[in-house]
Write a protein that holds these residues in place. Structure first.
Motif, mmCIF file in Angstrom:
data_model
loop_
_atom_site.group_PDB
_atom_site.id
_atom_site.type_symbol
_atom_site.label_atom_id
_atom_site.label_comp_id
_atom_site.label_asym_id
_atom_site.label_seq_id
_atom_site.Cartn_x
_atom_site.Cartn_y
_atom_site.Cartn_z
ATOM 1 N N ARG A 94 0.806 -1.220 0.000
ATOM 2 C CA ARG A 94 0.000 0.000 0.000
ATOM 3 C C ARG A 94 0.842 1.274 0.000
ATOM 4 O O ARG A 94 0.302 2.374 0.020
ATOM 5 C CB ARG A 94 -0.914 0.006 1.227
ATOM 6 C CG ARG A 94 -1.860 -1.178 1.284
ATOM 7 C CD ARG A 94 -2.831 -1.101 2.454
ATOM 8 N NE ARG A 94 -2.252 -0.793 3.752
ATOM 9 C CZ ARG A 94 -1.808 -1.680 4.637
ATOM 10 N NH1 ARG A 94 -1.845 -2.965 4.362
ATOM 11 N NH2 ARG A 94 -1.333 -1.292 5.801
ATOM 12 N N CYS A 95 2.146 1.145 0.016
ATOM 13 C CA CYS A 95 3.033 2.299 0.180
ATOM 14 C C CYS A 95 3.356 2.997 -1.134
ATOM 15 O O CYS A 95 3.318 2.404 -2.204
ATOM 16 C CB CYS A 95 4.348 1.857 0.829
ATOM 17 S SG CYS A 95 4.175 1.417 2.550
ATOM 18 N N SER A 96 3.709 4.264 -0.977
ATOM 19 C CA SER A 96 4.356 4.992 -2.061
ATOM 20 C C SER A 96 5.807 5.203 -1.633
ATOM 21 O O SER A 96 6.153 5.015 -0.467
ATOM 22 C CB SER A 96 3.651 6.326 -2.335
ATOM 23 O OG SER A 96 3.643 7.127 -1.174
ATOM 24 N N PHE A 97 6.649 5.593 -2.598
ATOM 25 C CA PHE A 97 8.079 5.668 -2.330
ATOM 26 C C PHE A 97 8.672 6.955 -2.890
ATOM 27 O O PHE A 97 8.257 7.430 -3.960
ATOM 28 C CB PHE A 97 8.798 4.469 -2.964
ATOM 29 C CG PHE A 97 8.233 3.157 -2.512
ATOM 30 C CD1 PHE A 97 8.642 2.585 -1.323
ATOM 31 C CD2 PHE A 97 7.265 2.504 -3.259
ATOM 32 C CE1 PHE A 97 8.099 1.386 -0.890
ATOM 33 C CE2 PHE A 97 6.719 1.308 -2.837
ATOM 34 C CZ PHE A 97 7.127 0.746 -1.646
ATOM 35 N N LEU A 98 9.624 7.498 -2.158
ATOM 36 C CA LEU A 98 10.458 8.596 -2.638
ATOM 37 C C LEU A 98 11.871 8.057 -2.737
ATOM 38 O O LEU A 98 12.344 7.382 -1.821
ATOM 39 C CB LEU A 98 10.457 9.772 -1.665
ATOM 40 C CG LEU A 98 9.149 10.475 -1.345
ATOM 41 C CD1 LEU A 98 9.396 11.549 -0.293
ATOM 42 C CD2 LEU A 98 8.549 11.070 -2.593
ATOM 43 N N PRO A 149 9.355 11.568 -6.011
ATOM 44 C CA PRO A 149 8.318 10.530 -6.003
ATOM 45 C C PRO A 149 8.528 9.511 -7.121
ATOM 46 O O PRO A 149 8.833 9.870 -8.256
ATOM 47 C CB PRO A 149 7.017 11.307 -6.246
ATOM 48 C CG PRO A 149 7.345 12.739 -6.031
ATOM 49 C CD PRO A 149 8.810 12.899 -6.246
ATOM 50 N N VAL A 150 8.354 8.247 -6.789
ATOM 51 C CA VAL A 150 8.460 7.179 -7.779
ATOM 52 C C VAL A 150 7.201 7.128 -8.642
ATOM 53 O O VAL A 150 7.262 6.849 -9.839
ATOM 54 C CB VAL A 150 8.714 5.823 -7.081
ATOM 55 C CG1 VAL A 150 8.601 4.672 -8.058
ATOM 56 C CG2 VAL A 150 10.070 5.843 -6.404
ATOM 57 N N GLY A 151 6.065 7.396 -8.026
ATOM 58 C CA GLY A 151 4.807 7.368 -8.765
ATOM 59 C C GLY A 151 4.510 5.983 -9.301
ATOM 60 O O GLY A 151 4.723 4.984 -8.629
ATOM 61 N N LYS A 152 4.059 5.914 -10.537
ATOM 62 C CA LYS A 152 3.662 4.640 -11.137
ATOM 63 C C LYS A 152 4.783 3.969 -11.931
ATOM 64 O O LYS A 152 4.555 2.974 -12.605
ATOM 65 C CB LYS A 152 2.444 4.856 -12.024
ATOM 66 C CG LYS A 152 1.235 5.322 -11.224
ATOM 67 C CD LYS A 152 -0.020 5.244 -12.035
ATOM 68 C CE LYS A 152 -1.196 5.771 -11.263
ATOM 69 N NZ LYS A 152 -1.719 4.860 -10.279
ATOM 70 N N HIS A 186 9.226 -0.404 -10.525
ATOM 71 C CA HIS A 186 10.315 -0.351 -9.548
ATOM 72 C C HIS A 186 11.625 -0.891 -10.111
ATOM 73 O O HIS A 186 12.697 -0.485 -9.665
ATOM 74 C CB HIS A 186 9.916 -1.104 -8.285
ATOM 75 C CG HIS A 186 8.764 -0.463 -7.571
ATOM 76 N ND1 HIS A 186 8.069 -1.089 -6.576
ATOM 77 C CD2 HIS A 186 8.172 0.750 -7.712
ATOM 78 C CE1 HIS A 186 7.119 -0.297 -6.121
ATOM 79 N NE2 HIS A 186 7.150 0.828 -6.808
ATOM 80 N N PRO A 195 -0.057 4.953 3.280
ATOM 81 C CA PRO A 195 -1.119 5.956 3.188
ATOM 82 C C PRO A 195 -1.339 6.595 4.558
ATOM 83 O O PRO A 195 -1.310 5.918 5.576
ATOM 84 C CB PRO A 195 -2.350 5.150 2.769
ATOM 85 C CG PRO A 195 -1.850 3.846 2.305
ATOM 86 C CD PRO A 195 -0.512 3.619 2.931
#
Length: 84
Positions: free
Chosen positions: A49-53, A58-61, A64, A80
């Protein structure tokens, strides 16, 4: 292989049991695989569920596997957040 610091926030920090760790990885995908290898269970579920910097960006979509890591860089793991 880059040596990077992975910083955990909120639920990710609670699941990891630490605020940050160091890993060696060339891509974000490799770093996250190493995190999952060290912390099975709840952290692996939280990561879904995480987003990443990566180094503040921002990595966004982006896939990876395509996000290259720089030696001495930082990966921020952001679950979130509630509220607004």
């Amino acid at each position: 292989m880059a040596k990077v610091t992975v910083r955990y926030w909120a639920a990710a920090k609670a699941a990891a049991g630490v605020a940050e760790e160091t890993y060696e990885a060339a891509t974000l995908a490799e770093a996250l695989a190493a995190v999952r290898g060290r912390h099975s269970g709840e952290l692996a579920r939280v990561l879904l569920r995480c987003s990443f910097l990566v180094d503040g960006e921002p990595v966004g979509k982006r896939a990876h596997e395509t996000v290259r890591l720089a030696d001495g860089g930082t990966v921020e793991v952001l679950p979130p957040f509630a509220g607004g």
